[in-house]
Scaffold this motif. Structure first.
Motif, short mmCIF file in Angstrom:
data_model
loop_
_atom_site.label_atom_id
_atom_site.label_comp_id
_atom_site.label_asym_id
_atom_site.label_seq_id
_atom_site.Cartn_x
_atom_site.Cartn_y
_atom_site.Cartn_z
N ILE A 1 0.89 -1.02 -0.02
CA ILE A 1 0.06 -0.08 -0.07
C ILE A 1 0.78 1.16 0.17
O ILE A 1 0.65 2.14 -0.77
CB ILE A 1 -0.84 -0.02 1.04
N PRO A 2 1.82 1.37 0.87
CA PRO A 2 2.83 2.72 0.51
C PRO A 2 3.42 2.88 -0.53
O PRO A 2 3.55 3.81 -1.18
CB PRO A 2 3.94 2.36 1.82
N VAL B 1 2.19 1.78 -3.64
CA VAL B 1 1.00 2.39 -4.49
C VAL B 1 0.72 3.93 -4.12
O VAL B 1 0.46 4.66 -4.99
CB VAL B 1 -0.61 1.51 -4.15
N ILE B 2 0.79 4.10 -2.88
CA ILE B 2 0.59 5.59 -2.62
C ILE B 2 1.81 6.52 -3.18
O ILE B 2 1.62 7.54 -3.76
CB ILE B 2 0.62 5.98 -0.97
N ILE B 3 3.18 5.91 -3.10
CA ILE B 3 4.15 6.66 -3.68
C ILE B 3 3.94 6.71 -5.11
O ILE B 3 4.30 7.72 -5.79
CB ILE B 3 5.37 5.96 -3.01
N GLY C 1 1.52 6.69 -6.80
CA GLY C 1 0.36 7.65 -7.32
C GLY C 1 0.73 9.23 -6.92
O GLY C 1 0.15 9.95 -7.78
N MET C 2 1.45 9.36 -5.87
CA MET C 2 1.80 10.78 -5.58
C MET C 2 2.93 11.22 -6.96
O MET C 2 3.01 12.41 -7.02
CB MET C 2 2.39 11.02 -4.38
N SER D 1 -4.04 14.85 -4.80
CA SER D 1 -3.92 15.12 -3.33
C SER D 1 -3.94 13.71 -2.43
O SER D 1 -4.53 12.79 -3.02
CB SER D 1 -5.06 15.80 -2.65
N ILE D 2 -3.43 13.67 -1.19
CA ILE D 2 -3.50 12.38 -0.48
C ILE D 2 -4.88 12.01 -0.39
O ILE D 2 -5.05 10.57 -0.32
CB ILE D 2 -2.69 12.59 0.71
N GLN E 1 -7.54 12.37 -2.25
CA GLN E 1 -7.99 11.49 -3.53
C GLN E 1 -7.46 10.11 -3.67
O GLN E 1 -8.08 9.24 -4.35
CB GLN E 1 -7.58 12.40 -4.70
N LEU E 2 -6.18 10.09 -3.43
CA LEU E 2 -5.50 8.53 -3.44
C LEU E 2 -6.24 7.63 -2.28
O LEU E 2 -6.37 6.41 -2.47
CB LEU E 2 -4.03 8.65 -3.13
N LEU E 3 -6.46 8.14 -1.04
CA LEU E 3 -7.19 7.21 -0.15
C LEU E 3 -8.48 7.06 -0.28
O LEU E 3 -9.17 6.07 0.35
CB LEU E 3 -6.65 7.74 1.28
#
Length: 72
Positions: free
Chosen positions: A49-50, A52-54, A56-57, A64-65, A67-69
């Protein structure tokens, strides 16, 4: 209780026997593989998950964070 017979101990194996060395090498490879797979499972479990967030950013357009979550 009845004692078990050890079938691995049968036969004569002298010092420096190649069969004994290959058995210990095989055991070491199996132990190492098991250790690596356990660590890879843990890293994958906690790191997906981290990751995927990285990713995505760092994509375009930059979300924005929140929107990602969000699930939508």
């Amino acid at each position: 209780m009845a004692s078990r017979a050890n079938s691995k101990g049968k036969g004569k194996m002298g010092k420096g026997s190649k069969h004994g060395e290959s058995r210990s090498a095989t055991k070491a490879v199996k132990e190492w593989t098991t250790w690596v797979m356990k660590r890879a499972k843990t890293v994958t479990h906690y790191g997906f998950i981290p990751l995927v967030i990285i990713i995505g950013m760092n994509s375009e357009p930059k979300p924005s964070i929140a929107q990602l979550l969000s699930p939508v």
